[in-house]
Scaffold this motif. Sequence first.
Motif, PDB file in Angstrom:
ATOM      1  N   LYS A 110       0.834  -1.207   0.000  1.00 50.41           N
ATOM      2  CA  LYS A 110       0.000   0.000   0.000  1.00 50.41           C
ATOM      3  C   LYS A 110       0.869   1.256   0.000  1.00 50.41           C
ATOM      4  CE  LYS A 110      -3.798  -2.419   0.384  1.00 50.41           C
ATOM      5  NZ  LYS A 110      -4.710  -2.558  -0.777  1.00 50.41           N
ATOM      6  N   ARG A 111       0.283   2.326  -0.521  1.00 52.48           N
ATOM      7  CA  ARG A 111       0.928   3.647  -0.451  1.00 52.48           C
ATOM      8  C   ARG A 111       0.082   4.516   0.456  1.00 52.48           C
ATOM      9  NH1 ARG A 111       2.057   6.902  -4.759  1.00 52.48           N
ATOM     10  NH2 ARG A 111       4.123   7.292  -3.890  1.00 52.48           N
ATOM     11  N   VAL A 112       0.733   5.074   1.493  1.00 53.57           N
ATOM     12  CA  VAL A 112       0.043   5.820   2.545  1.00 53.57           C
ATOM     13  C   VAL A 112       0.640   7.217   2.624  1.00 53.57           C
ATOM     14  CG1 VAL A 112      -0.502   5.933   5.005  1.00 53.57           C
ATOM     15  CG2 VAL A 112      -0.346   3.697   3.861  1.00 53.57           C
ATOM     16  N   LEU A 113      -0.224   8.221   2.648  1.00 57.32           N
ATOM     17  CA  LEU A 113       0.205   9.604   2.841  1.00 57.32           C
ATOM     18  C   LEU A 113      -0.370  10.119   4.146  1.00 57.32           C
ATOM     19  CD1 LEU A 113       1.481  12.288   1.993  1.00 57.32           C
ATOM     20  CD2 LEU A 113      -0.564  12.762   0.636  1.00 57.32           C
ATOM     21  N   VAL A 139       4.517   7.901   3.332  1.00 54.76           N
ATOM     22  CA  VAL A 139       4.989   9.252   3.037  1.00 54.76           C
ATOM     23  C   VAL A 139       4.386  10.211   4.057  1.00 54.76           C
ATOM     24  CG1 VAL A 139       5.119  11.080   1.306  1.00 54.76           C
ATOM     25  CG2 VAL A 139       5.096   8.675   0.590  1.00 54.76           C
ATOM     26  N   GLY A 140       5.222  11.015   4.677  1.00 58.33           N
ATOM     27  CA  GLY A 140       4.746  12.032   5.607  1.00 58.33           C
ATOM     28  C   GLY A 140       5.055  13.415   5.076  1.00 58.33           C
ATOM     29  N   PHE A 194      -2.035   7.066  -3.961  1.00 58.58           N
ATOM     30  CA  PHE A 194      -2.100   6.564  -2.590  1.00 58.58           C
ATOM     31  C   PHE A 194      -3.367   5.748  -2.363  1.00 58.58           C
ATOM     32  CE2 PHE A 194       0.722  10.234  -2.312  1.00 58.58           C
ATOM     33  CZ  PHE A 194       1.791   9.674  -1.629  1.00 58.58           C
ATOM     34  N   ASP A 195      -3.201   4.717  -1.560  1.00 55.70           N
ATOM     35  CA  ASP A 195      -4.342   3.911  -1.124  1.00 55.70           C
ATOM     36  C   ASP A 195      -5.021   4.525   0.100  1.00 55.70           C
ATOM     37  OD1 ASP A 195      -4.011   1.275  -2.790  1.00 55.70           O
ATOM     38  OD2 ASP A 195      -2.005   1.790  -2.053  1.00 55.70           O
ATOM     39  N   LEU A 196      -4.253   5.296   0.858  1.00 52.52           N
ATOM     40  CA  LEU A 196      -4.770   5.909   2.085  1.00 52.52           C
ATOM     41  C   LEU A 196      -4.166   7.282   2.267  1.00 52.52           C
ATOM     42  CD1 LEU A 196      -6.216   5.878   4.876  1.00 52.52           C
ATOM     43  CD2 LEU A 196      -4.173   4.733   5.784  1.00 52.52           C
ATOM     44  N   PHE A 197      -5.023   8.263   2.510  1.00 51.56           N
ATOM     45  CA  PHE A 197      -4.620   9.613   2.912  1.00 51.56           C
ATOM     46  C   PHE A 197      -5.166   9.783   4.318  1.00 51.56           C
ATOM     47  CE2 PHE A 197      -3.721  14.092   1.386  1.00 51.56           C
ATOM     48  CZ  PHE A 197      -4.028  14.741   2.568  1.00 51.56           C
ATOM     49  N   ILE A 198      -4.278   9.915   5.299  1.00 49.50           N
ATOM     50  CA  ILE A 198      -4.704  10.006   6.691  1.00 49.50           C
ATOM     51  C   ILE A 198      -4.174  11.284   7.308  1.00 49.50           C
ATOM     52  CG2 ILE A 198      -2.715   8.661   7.523  1.00 49.50           C
ATOM     53  CD1 ILE A 198      -4.618   7.479   9.676  1.00 49.50           C
ATOM     54  N   SER A 199      -4.964  11.876   8.184  1.00 48.06           N
ATOM     55  CA  SER A 199      -4.518  13.041   8.940  1.00 48.06           C
ATOM     56  C   SER A 199      -5.054  12.909  10.359  1.00 48.06           C
ATOM     57  CB  SER A 199      -5.019  14.338   8.296  1.00 48.06           C
ATOM     58  OG  SER A 199      -4.480  15.462   8.976  1.00 48.06           O
TER      59      SER A 199
END
Length: 307
Positions: A94-97, A118-119, A170-175
């Motif tokens: 997965k690609r996570v931002l 990625v942050g 990205f598979d997930l964009f989280i904040s």
Amino acid sequence: PEVAPEVWSSLAREFLGAAPRLPRPPARTIFRDPGRRYYSPEAAAALPDPDRAALEKIDLAPETYYTTRYGTPLAYVRPIEILGRHGMATFAGKRVLDFGYGTIGHLAMMASLGAEAVGVDVDSYLSALYSEGGDQGPRPNPKGVDGMVRLVDGHWPGTDSVKKAVGGGFDLFISKNVLKRGYIHPDHEVDPSRLVHLEVDDATFLSNVRDSLVAGGLFMIYNLSPAQNPPGKPWLPWADGRCPFTREQLTGAGFEVLVYDEDDTAAAREMGRRLGWDKKGMDLDKDLFGHVTLVRKPPAPPRGAGS
């Protein structure tokens, strides 16, 4: 970890299982100028002599590497548990931002499970702290494909170079604890230095989040907040952890709303107990609240649909 009995999804258990594999944190030294901008030793050495002489040297304990000023990376277990209950099964491949990542620990844990994590953040404290070669790059995954940690400094998506460096797919964009209504659209007049400035309007921000995701990708906002001050005392923007975007804005940007501004306080307090926050002076039943919003970019239609 002590929080394990509170999680049920395979995703959250996978995440917690990565904690013991985190490398021993290094002690670091950073520098701060009178304007409260931070510098790595290399960046400090490159300053003109008068500017370098004005710097304050800050020696950081090893544990600061993973906690910074924002606490344990294990606090990500609750939003990850929610993701697991909505169909995300693994971090492998997965690609996570993470928008406003705050600390490298959870990114390193995801990467050790096979994610490209990625942050992006504007805090110079983070770019000063994570300035050495081994901080970013590949992370070995004992069970499969290795992952990767990448950190990007600057305003996303308003700065073209930052947007390009972050990339997409990205598979997930989280904040977590950044996209709060109190920070973005405060109900009271607040010192601007205490707010989060997106540098773009809401519609532009949300369209860029959508475009950064693959079809079926998830966008999560998870916020932990303290109690608001009583009337007569300064209003705290970080105490309003509601979603800063309306449901209509989210659907108008093309998202499917799975969870909108749901109260997650009970689960957040249970997590706090298991992490020992109550033993550190926090009154969890009066001073910890949780909110979660989770939306999805619509999946691609099945091949051949509509033909």
